[in-house]
Enzyme design. Structure first.
Site, PDB file in Angstrom:
ATOM      1  N   ASP A   1      60.199  53.361  27.903  1.00  0.00           N
ATOM      2  CA  ASP A   1      59.954  51.751  27.905  1.00  0.00           C
ATOM      3  C   ASP A   1      59.061  51.415  26.710  1.00  0.00           C
ATOM      4  OD1 ASP A   1      60.536  49.311  28.258  1.00  0.00           O
ATOM      5  OD2 ASP A   1      58.878  49.087  29.709  1.00  0.00           O
TER       6      ASP A   1
ATOM      7  N   ASN B   1      44.177  40.952  36.681  1.00  0.00           N
ATOM      8  CA  ASN B   1      43.724  40.654  35.315  1.00  0.00           C
ATOM      9  C   ASN B   1      42.977  41.700  34.657  1.00  0.00           C
ATOM     10  OD1 ASN B   1      44.567  37.880  35.801  1.00  0.00           O
ATOM     11  ND2 ASN B   1      42.645  37.825  37.328  1.00  0.00           N
ATOM     12  N   VAL B   2      42.897  41.566  33.071  1.00  0.00           N
ATOM     13  CA  VAL B   2      41.934  42.681  32.557  1.00  0.00           C
ATOM     14  C   VAL B   2      40.756  41.809  31.774  1.00  0.00           C
ATOM     15  CG1 VAL B   2      42.248  44.313  30.583  1.00  0.00           C
ATOM     16  CG2 VAL B   2      44.285  43.903  31.995  1.00  0.00           C
TER      17      VAL B   2
ATOM     18  N   LEU C   1      40.787  39.344  28.925  1.00  0.00           N
ATOM     19  CA  LEU C   1      41.504  39.847  27.699  1.00  0.00           C
ATOM     20  C   LEU C   1      43.112  39.683  28.313  1.00  0.00           C
ATOM     21  CD1 LEU C   1      40.049  43.412  27.012  1.00  0.00           C
ATOM     22  CD2 LEU C   1      39.484  41.301  26.013  1.00  0.00           C
TER      23      LEU C   1
END
EC number: 2.7.11.1
Length: 344
Positions: A200, A90-91, A83
């Protein structure tokens, strides 16, 4: 229902692990449109996890879903397509084998985290989110780790980053922008009530659920500050408030500035103080050199102007953001029934 604390030891040092129930950052990068299927009808962010239709989430003897309390290994998951990619890992789209529950599995490399010296920041993110359960905040269900990696079991946000949709459309209309403002105001009121400042808020840190509902993610700069007063500088240049640029003490009102900048960017297509150089951007922020194109509706101009005030105490409170006439007239916020019950 009282939640059971995750008993995993924290992989860095002798500190005990934070609760396994929290929300953590997820930057989902998509190249193709999402096609919802039976397996992608996942849980809402503030309720107990639910499986796809016709499938049951496995529960333990106390009635708590296993995804929240069970000790996992990577072998417990079927790993799908990637993803997104980040500096620390990483996803992946993933499915828990036992329950068939769909999640986003974020895989972080210990070596990279140690190299950058952000072990404390990662732990802080988990701790901050340990008790944040809100329909507009991305949820962390659990975490586990092995010798080389740390795995975060996250809520899956099928429509990815708000930033990507803004890139495609350049600007958003009044209805979509007002809806986002109401969702953000509600979620941040919840955070501030728990003494959590995000610091943020920006399009890259906002994800979208299956029905387009907003999900605040990436709490990398957030802080749990009982005094609500800090002095460190952080955040994204275009979204930095004057008090942080000037090195003054700041509190939860930095988030009010950020959502004012966001509202402007969603309607115009770029942040209000964007300039050719960092110094010029700093100057415009400190002077609150705010100019509106004729395309920005007067109601939106009024809201943004009341949020982008140099004096933090003069910024419009979040409750008044939700109640602002322009937001009320244009917002189309819709919550799942279970979410409506929980925030009532």
């Amino acid at each position: 229902m009282a939640q059971k604390e995750n008993s995993y030891p924290w992989p860095y040092g002798r500190q005990t692990a934070p609760s396994g129930l929290s929300t953590l950052p997820q930057r989902v990068l998509r190249k193709e449109p999402v096609t919802p299927s039976a397996l992608v009808l996942m849980s809402r962010s503030n309720v107990q996890p639910t499986a796809a239709p016709g499938q049951k989430v496995m529960e333990n003897s106390s009635g708590t879903p296993d995804i929240l309390t069970r000790h996992f290994t990577i072998d417990d998951f079927e790993i799908g397509r990637p993803l997104g990619k980040g500096k620390f890992g990483n996803v992946y789209l993933a499915r828990e084998k036992k329950s068939h529950f769909i999640v986003a599995l974020k895989v972080l490399f210990k070596s990279q985290i140690e190299k950058e010296g952000v072990e404390h920041q990662l732990r802080r993110e988990i701790e901050i989110q340990a008790h944040l359960h809100h329909p507009n905040i991305l949820r962390l269900y659990n975490y586990f780790y092995d010798r080389r990696r740390i795995y975060l079991i996250l809520e899956y946000a099928p429509r990815g980053e708000l930033y990507k949709e803004l890139q495609k459309s350049c600007t958003f209309d009044e209805q979509r922008t007002a809806t986002i403002m109401e969702e953000l105001a509600d979620a941040l009121m919840y955070c501030h009530g728990k003494k959590v400042i995000h610091r943020d808020i920006k399009p890259e840190n906002l994800l979208l659920g299956l029905k387009g509902e907003l999900k605040i993610a990436d709490f990398g700069w957030s802080v749990h500050a009982p005094s609500l007063r800090r002095k460190t500088m952080c955040g994204t240049l275009d979204y930095l408030p004057p008090e942080m640029i000037e090195g003054r003490m700041h509190n939860e009102k930095v988030d009010l500035w950020c959502i004012g900048v966001l509202c402007y960017e969603l309607l115009v297509g770029n942040p209000p103080f964007e300039s050719a150089s960092h110094n010029e951007t700093y100057r415009r922020i400190v002077k609150v050199d705010l100019k509106f194109p004729a395309s920005v509706p007067m109601g939106a101009q009024d809201l943004i102007s009341k949020l982008l005030r140099h004096n933090p105490s003069e910024r419009l409170p979040l409750a008044q953001v939700s109640a602002h006439p322009w937001v009320r007239a244009n917002s189309r916020r819709v919550l799942p029934p279970s979410a409506l019950q929980s925030v009532a």
